[in-house]
Structures are given as C-alpha cells and as structure tokens.
Design a protein around this motif. Structure first.
Motif, PDB file in Angstrom:
ATOM      1  N   LYS A   1      -2.797  12.923   0.735  1.00 22.92           N
ATOM      2  CA  LYS A   1      -4.119  12.462   1.168  1.00 22.92           C
ATOM      3  C   LYS A   1      -4.199  10.934   1.220  1.00 22.92           C
ATOM      4  O   LYS A   1      -5.069  10.391   1.907  1.00 22.92           O
ATOM      5  N   LEU A   2      -3.294  10.262   0.483  1.00 27.27           N
ATOM      6  CA  LEU A   2      -3.243   8.796   0.540  1.00 27.27           C
ATOM      7  C   LEU A   2      -2.471   8.305   1.760  1.00 27.27           C
ATOM      8  O   LEU A   2      -2.410   7.099   2.014  1.00 27.27           O
ATOM      9  N   GLY A   3      -1.877   9.239   2.477  1.00 33.45           N
ATOM     10  CA  GLY A   3      -1.126   8.852   3.671  1.00 33.45           C
ATOM     11  C   GLY A   3       0.351   8.641   3.429  1.00 33.45           C
ATOM     12  O   GLY A   3       1.048   8.104   4.300  1.00 33.45           O
ATOM     13  N   MET A   4       0.851   9.080   2.271  1.00 26.80           N
ATOM     14  CA  MET A   4       2.278   8.942   2.001  1.00 26.80           C
ATOM     15  C   MET A   4       3.054  10.065   2.681  1.00 26.80           C
ATOM     16  O   MET A   4       2.527  11.156   2.929  1.00 26.80           O
ATOM     17  N   GLU A   5       4.294   9.776   2.992  1.00 26.24           N
ATOM     18  CA  GLU A   5       5.212  10.803   3.480  1.00 26.24           C
ATOM     19  C   GLU A   5       5.816  11.455   2.239  1.00 26.24           C
ATOM     20  O   GLU A   5       6.577  10.816   1.511  1.00 26.24           O
TER      21      GLU A   5
ATOM     22  N   THR B   1       0.852  -1.188   0.000  1.00 24.54           N
ATOM     23  CA  THR B   1       0.000   0.000   0.000  1.00 24.54           C
ATOM     24  C   THR B   1       0.892   1.243   0.000  1.00 24.54           C
ATOM     25  O   THR B   1       1.970   1.256   0.606  1.00 24.54           O
ATOM     26  N   LEU B   2       0.435   2.279  -0.660  1.00 25.11           N
ATOM     27  CA  LEU B   2       1.214   3.516  -0.716  1.00 25.11           C
ATOM     28  C   LEU B   2       1.185   4.251   0.628  1.00 25.11           C
ATOM     29  O   LEU B   2       2.133   4.950   0.970  1.00 25.11           O
ATOM     30  N   SER B   3       0.107   4.093   1.362  1.00 25.74           N
ATOM     31  CA  SER B   3      -0.020   4.745   2.665  1.00 25.74           C
ATOM     32  C   SER B   3       1.136   4.334   3.578  1.00 25.74           C
ATOM     33  O   SER B   3       1.453   3.146   3.706  1.00 25.74           O
ATOM     34  N   GLY B   4       1.780   5.331   4.153  1.00 26.93           N
ATOM     35  CA  GLY B   4       2.883   5.057   5.055  1.00 26.93           C
ATOM     36  C   GLY B   4       4.235   4.981   4.374  1.00 26.93           C
ATOM     37  O   GLY B   4       5.268   4.921   5.048  1.00 26.93           O
ATOM     38  N   LYS B   5       4.254   4.982   3.055  1.00 24.49           N
ATOM     39  CA  LYS B   5       5.515   4.914   2.302  1.00 24.49           C
ATOM     40  C   LYS B   5       5.989   6.316   1.931  1.00 24.49           C
ATOM     41  O   LYS B   5       5.252   7.296   2.034  1.00 24.49           O
TER      42      LYS B   5
END
Length: 283
Positions: free
Chosen positions: A169-173, A145-149
């Motif tokens: 907004k997807l939670g990526m850094e 998942t892209l979130s958190g990456k």
C-alpha cells in the motif's frame, strides 16, 4: 463483578492493561513493576498476604527460562517463585512453561494458565503494530521514500502477511520468501513477487530493504555477502534474531534487530487487545 489482579513484571503493554483494569473498577496489586493507582507490594514474601485471583505477567514470561521478564524493575522474580504464588490462581502471560500446566496436583494447587501468545485473535492483531513499527524503522533509517523501492519479506506467516500488505500500500515492489508451496501460491494470489527459499539468494542483490520474520539464522555469511552494502535489514524475529550481525557489521551492512515491537511502538493499542483477551478467559 470486579476482580483482584496481581501484576508481576511486564512491559509497557502490561502497564497500560493494568491502568485499563483499574478504570473498570478492578483491584490491581503489583510486584516488580510500578503502575499509577495500583497497590505496590514491596517484598515478595508479602504477596500472599494480599487477596488476588488472577496473575498477569510478561510476554514472553521469561527470556532466560530462569527469571520472569521484568524490564521496568530491578527486582528479580524466579519462575519457580511465580509458580508457587500462582497455585490455585489464574495465570495470564505469554510463552508459559509447560510445567506450570502439569496435572499432578490437587485442584486447589493447580495453576490455571492462559497463554496470550497462543491466542490466534490476539496474535493476529499484534501483527499490526509490528508491521507499523517495522515500516517506521525503515523510514527513519533510509534517505529515500519507500514508494517505488523493492522490499523482501522473509517468511510468510502472520507478521509477513500483514507487513507485505502494508508495504504494498506504500507503493513498494514487494517480494515474499516462503518454503511451502501453499504459501507461495498465496503470495502469488495476493499479487506479490514469489521467492522460493532455494531462489532467495538470486534475488538479494536488487533489494533495498529486507524484513526478516523467520526465527532462524537465515541471513548468514553466505547470504550477506550477496547484498548491496546499501541494503537495510530489519530483523523482526525474536532475539537473537535471524541475522549474522557480526558479519553484517564487517561488511558494512546496516542490520537492526527489532523484536518485540508491539510493546515499544503501540503499548496502548496492544493493551486494548490484551484487555479483551483477559475478560474473555476469566468471565
């Protein structure tokens, strides 16, 4: 008032646009393209037999500066031929050569040009399908998942701004590279991690996905050797892109050239933007 349009070349965006123009009651003729409901002109010499006031063509108009871009047809249309049939008419396309706009002709021979890619509103709106398409590719080409990456966006122009916003907004850094101090200040104001160009190489090894929007060779051999082999590169710059693809392949790094995404991922939506632009400039 109904208009008479001639469509020469163009991709799916232009086809959707032509369909919308037809639904509005306009007449549409086509050459080097096929559009349901439009009148197809079989031979180039027959074009001038038809009554048309406005020509709509490709974005960009040409990829080789010789021929009109006709991805949906095997017919070849030289730019000089398009110029000749455009005299005394309105031409709407993208990246129109300067000589189309020369002033040394009589008014009846002058080509009235409207460059879609110079329109700020349309250009900004087109960053939305570009960003969505880039994210779609990232999701398809990764097994996480892209979130958190971590994502690095190279270049903080129109596309870079929209893309960084969606990635956040997807939670990526989100890290954003820029050269200008003003852009770096905006990056900080938006809450992203600032990456000045001179410090970019120091940040590469920790990135999961890199999105390049800069129209220059920025990910060269000296840069690519610093990457983790699992890093995915998505190059959104116009062909030939901003990546040394030969080196990337040798290093086992997946790099994808994903230019001209709006016409591939959302041609109908893009056609809505184009339709508004067309009516704005001809009314």
């Amino acid at each position: 008032m109904n208009y008479n349009f001639l469509v020469v070349g163009g991709d799916k965006r232009i086809n959707y646009l032509a369909s919308k123009l037809l639904k509005d009651g306009n007449s549409v003729y086509t050459f080097a393209n096929k559009i349901e409901g439009a009148t197809e002109i079989d031979e180039e010499e027959n074009i001038k037999k038809y009554k048309y006031d406005i020509i709509i063509s490709s974005m960009p108009l040409s990829r080789d500066n010789i021929n009109v871009y006709t991805p949906l047809s095997n017919k070849t249309v030289r730019l000089e031929e398009l110029y000749n049939i455009s005299k005394g008419k309105i031409l709407i396309a993208g990246k129109i050569p300067k000589y189309f706009m020369q002033e040394d002709f009589k008014a009846k021979d002058k080509v009235i040009c409207y460059d879609i890619l110079q329109d700020e509103v349309t250009t900004i709106l087109n960053t939305i399908p570009t960003a969505e398409g880039a994210i779609q590719i990232a999701m398809q080409e990764t097994d996480y998942t892209l979130s958190g990456k971590r994502a690095l966006v190279i270049g903080f122009g129109r596309v870079g701004k929209t893309l960084a916003n969606m990635l956040g907004k997807l939670g990526m850094e989100v890290y954003c590279e820029a050269r200008k101090d003003v852009d770096l200040a905006w990056i900080k104001a938006y809450g992203y991690k600032t990456v000045p160009l001179k410090e970019m190489k120091n940040n590469l090894c920790k990135m999961n996905v890199i999105f390049n929007t800069a129209p220059i060779l920025i990910l060269d051999k000296s840069t690519l050797i610093l990457l983790n082999k699992k890093t995915l590169i998505i190059d959104l710059a116009s062909a030939p892109g901003g990546v040394d693809y030969e080196t990337a392949e040798k290093l086992g790094i997946k790099a994808i050239l994903a230019s001209a995404l709006p016409g591939k991922v959302a041609p109908d939506t893009c056609a809505e933007y184009l339709q508004k632009f067309v009516y704005k400039v001809i009314k």
